[in-house]
Design a protein around this motif. Structure first.
Motif, PDB file in Angstrom:
ATOM      1  N   LEU A  69       0.343  -1.193   0.086  1.00 40.28           N
ATOM      2  CA  LEU A  69      -0.192  -0.276   0.089  1.00 40.28           C
ATOM      3  C   LEU A  69       0.685   1.028  -0.470  1.00 40.28           C
ATOM      4  O   LEU A  69       0.863   2.225  -0.421  1.00 40.28           O
ATOM      5  CB  LEU A  69      -1.260  -0.046   1.222  1.00 40.28           C
ATOM      6  CG  LEU A  69      -2.118  -1.073   1.394  1.00 40.28           C
ATOM      7  CD1 LEU A  69      -2.993  -0.696   2.405  1.00 40.28           C
ATOM      8  CD2 LEU A  69      -2.855  -0.583   0.120  1.00 40.28           C
ATOM      9  N   GLN A  70       1.888   1.221   0.742  1.00 38.51           N
ATOM     10  CA  GLN A  70       2.647   2.913   0.603  1.00 38.51           C
ATOM     11  C   GLN A  70       3.453   2.864  -0.321  1.00 38.51           C
ATOM     12  O   GLN A  70       3.686   3.678  -0.984  1.00 38.51           O
ATOM     13  CB  GLN A  70       3.433   1.924   2.069  1.00 38.51           C
ATOM     14  CG  GLN A  70       5.647   2.500   1.764  1.00 38.51           C
ATOM     15  CD  GLN A  70       5.307   4.957   2.233  1.00 38.51           C
ATOM     16  OE1 GLN A  70       3.386   4.588   2.675  1.00 38.51           O
ATOM     17  NE2 GLN A  70       5.784   5.555   1.991  1.00 38.51           N
ATOM     18  N   MET A  71       3.752   1.169  -0.712  1.00 40.82           N
ATOM     19  CA  MET A  71       4.239   1.686  -2.585  1.00 40.82           C
ATOM     20  C   MET A  71       3.853   2.306  -2.984  1.00 40.82           C
ATOM     21  O   MET A  71       3.972   3.282  -4.333  1.00 40.82           O
ATOM     22  CB  MET A  71       5.086   0.612  -2.900  1.00 40.82           C
ATOM     23  CG  MET A  71       5.931   0.329  -4.532  1.00 40.82           C
ATOM     24  SD  MET A  71       6.581  -1.234  -4.591  1.00 40.82           S
ATOM     25  CE  MET A  71       5.351  -2.956  -4.950  1.00 40.82           C
ATOM     26  N   SER A  72       2.348   1.913  -3.300  1.00 40.45           N
ATOM     27  CA  SER A  72       1.569   1.844  -4.500  1.00 40.45           C
ATOM     28  C   SER A  72       1.137   3.480  -4.157  1.00 40.45           C
ATOM     29  O   SER A  72       1.198   4.377  -4.451  1.00 40.45           O
ATOM     30  CB  SER A  72       0.303   1.596  -4.175  1.00 40.45           C
ATOM     31  OG  SER A  72       0.506  -0.031  -4.755  1.00 40.45           O
ATOM     32  N   CYS A  92      -4.692  16.335  -1.013  1.00 40.34           N
ATOM     33  CA  CYS A  92      -3.410  15.700  -0.506  1.00 40.34           C
ATOM     34  C   CYS A  92      -3.425  14.783   0.896  1.00 40.34           C
ATOM     35  O   CYS A  92      -2.791  14.666   1.396  1.00 40.34           O
ATOM     36  CB  CYS A  92      -2.670  17.144  -0.984  1.00 40.34           C
ATOM     37  SG  CYS A  92      -0.780  17.456  -0.713  1.00 40.34           S
ATOM     38  N   GLY A  93      -3.857  15.972   1.925  1.00 41.60           N
ATOM     39  CA  GLY A  93      -3.800  15.418   2.998  1.00 41.60           C
ATOM     40  C   GLY A  93      -4.105  13.767   3.211  1.00 41.60           C
ATOM     41  O   GLY A  93      -3.404  13.463   3.936  1.00 41.60           O
ATOM     42  N   LEU A  94      -5.515  13.705   2.752  1.00 40.10           N
ATOM     43  CA  LEU A  94      -5.571  12.332   2.868  1.00 40.10           C
ATOM     44  C   LEU A  94      -4.789  10.969   2.567  1.00 40.10           C
ATOM     45  O   LEU A  94      -4.549  10.067   2.881  1.00 40.10           O
ATOM     46  CB  LEU A  94      -7.343  11.852   2.260  1.00 40.10           C
ATOM     47  CG  LEU A  94      -7.882   9.922   1.837  1.00 40.10           C
ATOM     48  CD1 LEU A  94      -8.139  10.631   4.066  1.00 40.10           C
ATOM     49  CD2 LEU A  94      -9.005  10.412   1.346  1.00 40.10           C
ATOM     50  N   MET A  95      -4.425  11.459   0.871  1.00 37.60           N
ATOM     51  CA  MET A  95      -3.304  10.567   0.731  1.00 37.60           C
ATOM     52  C   MET A  95      -2.121  10.449   1.863  1.00 37.60           C
ATOM     53  O   MET A  95      -1.664   9.199   1.721  1.00 37.60           O
ATOM     54  CB  MET A  95      -2.910  11.042  -0.822  1.00 37.60           C
ATOM     55  CG  MET A  95      -4.283  11.046  -1.725  1.00 37.60           C
ATOM     56  SD  MET A  95      -3.521  11.378  -3.723  1.00 37.60           S
ATOM     57  CE  MET A  95      -2.705   9.917  -4.096  1.00 37.60           C
ATOM     58  N   VAL A  96      -1.725  11.720   2.435  1.00 37.79           N
ATOM     59  CA  VAL A  96      -0.351  11.497   2.593  1.00 37.79           C
ATOM     60  C   VAL A  96      -0.413  10.995   4.418  1.00 37.79           C
ATOM     61  O   VAL A  96      -0.065  10.331   4.686  1.00 37.79           O
ATOM     62  CB  VAL A  96       0.217  13.303   3.317  1.00 37.79           C
ATOM     63  CG1 VAL A  96       1.259  13.680   4.575  1.00 37.79           C
ATOM     64  CG2 VAL A  96       0.685  13.487   2.301  1.00 37.79           C
ATOM     65  N   MET A  97      -1.313  10.434   4.545  1.00 35.52           N
ATOM     66  CA  MET A  97      -1.814  10.730   5.934  1.00 35.52           C
ATOM     67  C   MET A  97      -2.313   9.005   5.927  1.00 35.52           C
ATOM     68  O   MET A  97      -1.579   8.338   6.221  1.00 35.52           O
ATOM     69  CB  MET A  97      -3.111  10.871   7.001  1.00 35.52           C
ATOM     70  CG  MET A  97      -3.015  12.320   7.248  1.00 35.52           C
ATOM     71  SD  MET A  97      -1.768  12.944   8.897  1.00 35.52           S
ATOM     72  CE  MET A  97      -1.590  14.349   8.428  1.00 35.52           C
ATOM     73  N   ILE A  98      -2.803   8.386   4.750  1.00 34.51           N
ATOM     74  CA  ILE A  98      -2.324   6.564   4.704  1.00 34.51           C
ATOM     75  C   ILE A  98      -1.631   6.534   3.707  1.00 34.51           C
ATOM     76  O   ILE A  98      -0.882   5.427   4.902  1.00 34.51           O
ATOM     77  CB  ILE A  98      -3.606   6.861   3.522  1.00 34.51           C
ATOM     78  CG1 ILE A  98      -5.478   7.186   3.316  1.00 34.51           C
ATOM     79  CG2 ILE A  98      -3.312   5.183   3.271  1.00 34.51           C
ATOM     80  CD1 ILE A  98      -6.105   7.331   2.754  1.00 34.51           C
ATOM     81  N   ALA A  99      -0.346   6.914   3.497  1.00 30.77           N
ATOM     82  CA  ALA A  99       0.697   6.869   3.470  1.00 30.77           C
ATOM     83  C   ALA A  99       1.732   7.057   4.550  1.00 30.77           C
ATOM     84  O   ALA A  99       2.720   5.850   5.107  1.00 30.77           O
ATOM     85  CB  ALA A  99       1.198   7.775   2.154  1.00 30.77           C
ATOM     86  N   VAL A 146      -2.754   1.537  16.753  1.00 29.94           N
ATOM     87  CA  VAL A 146      -1.584   2.726  17.684  1.00 29.94           C
ATOM     88  C   VAL A 146      -0.904   3.611  16.137  1.00 29.94           C
ATOM     89  O   VAL A 146      -1.044   4.372  16.270  1.00 29.94           O
ATOM     90  CB  VAL A 146      -0.272   2.131  18.024  1.00 29.94           C
ATOM     91  CG1 VAL A 146       0.509   3.017  18.284  1.00 29.94           C
ATOM     92  CG2 VAL A 146      -0.228   0.707  19.023  1.00 29.94           C
ATOM     93  N   CYS A 147      -0.779   3.501  14.565  1.00 34.84           N
ATOM     94  CA  CYS A 147      -0.794   3.709  13.759  1.00 34.84           C
ATOM     95  C   CYS A 147      -1.768   4.414  13.762  1.00 34.84           C
ATOM     96  O   CYS A 147      -1.537   5.663  13.064  1.00 34.84           O
ATOM     97  CB  CYS A 147      -0.426   2.929  12.965  1.00 34.84           C
ATOM     98  SG  CYS A 147       1.167   2.202  12.692  1.00 34.84           S
ATOM     99  N   SER A 148      -2.715   4.183  13.864  1.00 35.67           N
ATOM    100  CA  SER A 148      -4.491   5.436  13.532  1.00 35.67           C
ATOM    101  C   SER A 148      -4.712   5.475  14.280  1.00 35.67           C
ATOM    102  O   SER A 148      -4.753   7.254  13.839  1.00 35.67           O
ATOM    103  CB  SER A 148      -5.382   3.956  13.318  1.00 35.67           C
ATOM    104  OG  SER A 148      -5.316   3.056  12.943  1.00 35.67           O
ATOM    105  N   LEU A 149      -3.768   5.868  15.404  1.00 37.36           N
ATOM    106  CA  LEU A 149      -4.139   7.325  17.103  1.00 37.36           C
ATOM    107  C   LEU A 149      -3.047   7.973  16.594  1.00 37.36           C
ATOM    108  O   LEU A 149      -3.298   9.391  17.004  1.00 37.36           O
ATOM    109  CB  LEU A 149      -3.853   6.449  18.069  1.00 37.36           C
ATOM    110  CG  LEU A 149      -3.420   7.711  19.218  1.00 37.36           C
ATOM    111  CD1 LEU A 149      -5.589   7.834  19.928  1.00 37.36           C
ATOM    112  CD2 LEU A 149      -3.418   6.824  20.594  1.00 37.36           C
ATOM    113  N   ASN A 150      -1.348   7.806  16.100  1.00 38.34           N
ATOM    114  CA  ASN A 150      -1.170   8.228  15.134  1.00 38.34           C
ATOM    115  C   ASN A 150      -1.223   9.492  14.343  1.00 38.34           C
ATOM    116  O   ASN A 150      -1.215  10.490  13.987  1.00 38.34           O
ATOM    117  CB  ASN A 150       0.944   7.245  15.078  1.00 38.34           C
ATOM    118  CG  ASN A 150       1.380   8.990  14.211  1.00 38.34           C
ATOM    119  OD1 ASN A 150       1.577  10.440  15.543  1.00 38.34           O
ATOM    120  ND2 ASN A 150       1.914   8.156  13.126  1.00 38.34           N
ATOM    121  N   VAL A 151      -2.328   8.733  13.018  1.00 42.78           N
ATOM    122  CA  VAL A 151      -2.623   9.651  12.258  1.00 42.78           C
ATOM    123  C   VAL A 151      -3.544  10.190  12.643  1.00 42.78           C
ATOM    124  O   VAL A 151      -3.531  11.753  12.460  1.00 42.78           O
ATOM    125  CB  VAL A 151      -2.914   8.942  11.516  1.00 42.78           C
ATOM    126  CG1 VAL A 151      -4.278   9.751  10.184  1.00 42.78           C
ATOM    127  CG2 VAL A 151      -1.926   7.841  10.204  1.00 42.78           C
TER     128      VAL A 151
END
Length: 317
Positions: A69-72, A92-99, A146-151
């Motif tokens: 997912l990160q590579m894509s 842009c914010g949505l794409m960056v946060m998912i990345a 944990v990663c979602s909380l950080n996002v």
């Protein structure tokens, strides 16, 4: 806005159309090959019951999923950048946060995989009761939580920026991670969290490695061989963690290089860094485990050969 953001705004202005097409084609082909390998490996890890019920393969699937997912997403952002496509701040914010989310899942999954090997070597009699399928699923959900909380924290910091003062949500710069640090609080939080994440992950993996080395020296010849194999696996995890960390240094390297070279030279260096620091590490997990693991290797090769055969059938008249 972060002081590092300007370094990423106009990195394609020094290239003509032909060179931009050539560079985007080369990186897209490389990313496509790696994506094909990763997806085939993901399919392989869901094709047999043993892969779905064994903890280390479940964790490997989670690692590969995050890397793919990160590579894509990284390739999409790269193509948008080299084509000079300006997005709106929300998109842009949505794409960056998912990345960012997928990028941070990888090191935490590596920690979970290292702890699983530690338990297998140092507590072999309790491994079956500690590392169960249920506990593995809980660990995977915990990593994503944990990663979602950080996002969510990043989004809350981002919402503090006075967007009404911009006049328009249309961005005037290329979408990228650094561009979305719209205030000093976001930049400081990102640096602190990244440092904490990778220091903690490094300590956990090194501690597991040392414990396994000690266990290998004290074990019998049969158990020692298993411990040595686990030690090599943990060493690979440490290398993978280092590669994941290198991707977070991409923007800093770009900023440093931009001060001493021209824009045209900078974009050429950027493409090399992108392939070797961003794309390649996301495919190494599939290559390492696909070629090294004796259970995965024959099944993976079978699926790769079947895919290649199907492509030849479709292409042939």
């Amino acid at each position: 806005m972060s002081g590092e953001a300007p370094a990423r705004t106009n990195v394609t202005t020094g290239l003509d159309l032909t060179e931009r097409v050539m560079l985007s084609t080369l990186t897209t082909v490389s990313c496509g090959i790696f994506f094909f390998i990763n997806v085939t490996t993901l399919f392989t890890l869901r094709s047999r019951r043993v892969f779905c019920e064994t903890s280390r393969y479940v964790l490997l699937y989670n690692l590969l999923l995050a890397d793919t997912l990160q590579m894509s997403l990284g390739q999409v952002l790269y193509l948008l950048s080299i084509c000079r496509v300006m997005l709106t701040f929300p998109v842009c914010g949505l794409m960056v946060m998912i990345a960012n989310l997928t990028n941070e899942v990888s090191p935490l999954t590596l920690v979970a995989m290292s702890l699983e090997r530690y338990v297998a070597v140092c507590f072999p009699l309790r491994h079956a009761t500690i590392v169960t399928a249920r506990n593995t699923v809980v660990a995977v959900f915990a990593v994503w939580a944990v990663c979602s909380l950080n996002v969510v924290t990043r989004v809350l910091l981002l919402l503090q920026f006075p967007f009404e003062e911009l006049g328009s949500l249309q961005m005037k710069t290329i979408c990228g991670t650094m561009v979305m640090f719209l205030g000093p609080a976001s930049d400081m939080y990102d640096r602190a969290y990244t440092c904490f994440l990778f220091v903690s992950a490094t300590v956990a993996i090194i501690a597991s490695y040392v414990a396994v080395v000690i266990a290998a020296r004290a074990a019998s010849s049969a158990d020692g061989a298993s411990a040595l194999k686990a030690r090599n696996t943990l060493l690979l995890h440490l290398v993978q963690l280092g590669l994941s960390l290198s991707s977070t240094l991409h923007n800093s390297l770009l900023l440093l290089i931009s001060r001493v070279v021209t824009t045209a030279v900078l974009i050429r260096i950027l493409n090399v860094l992108y392939v070797f620091i961003i794309v390649l590490p996301r495919c190494l997990s599939a290559l390492i485990y696909g070629l090294r693991d004796q259970t995965i290797r024959p099944v993976l090769f079978h699926h790769l050969c079947c895919c290649c055969s199907l492509k030849k059938v479709h292409i042939s008249p």
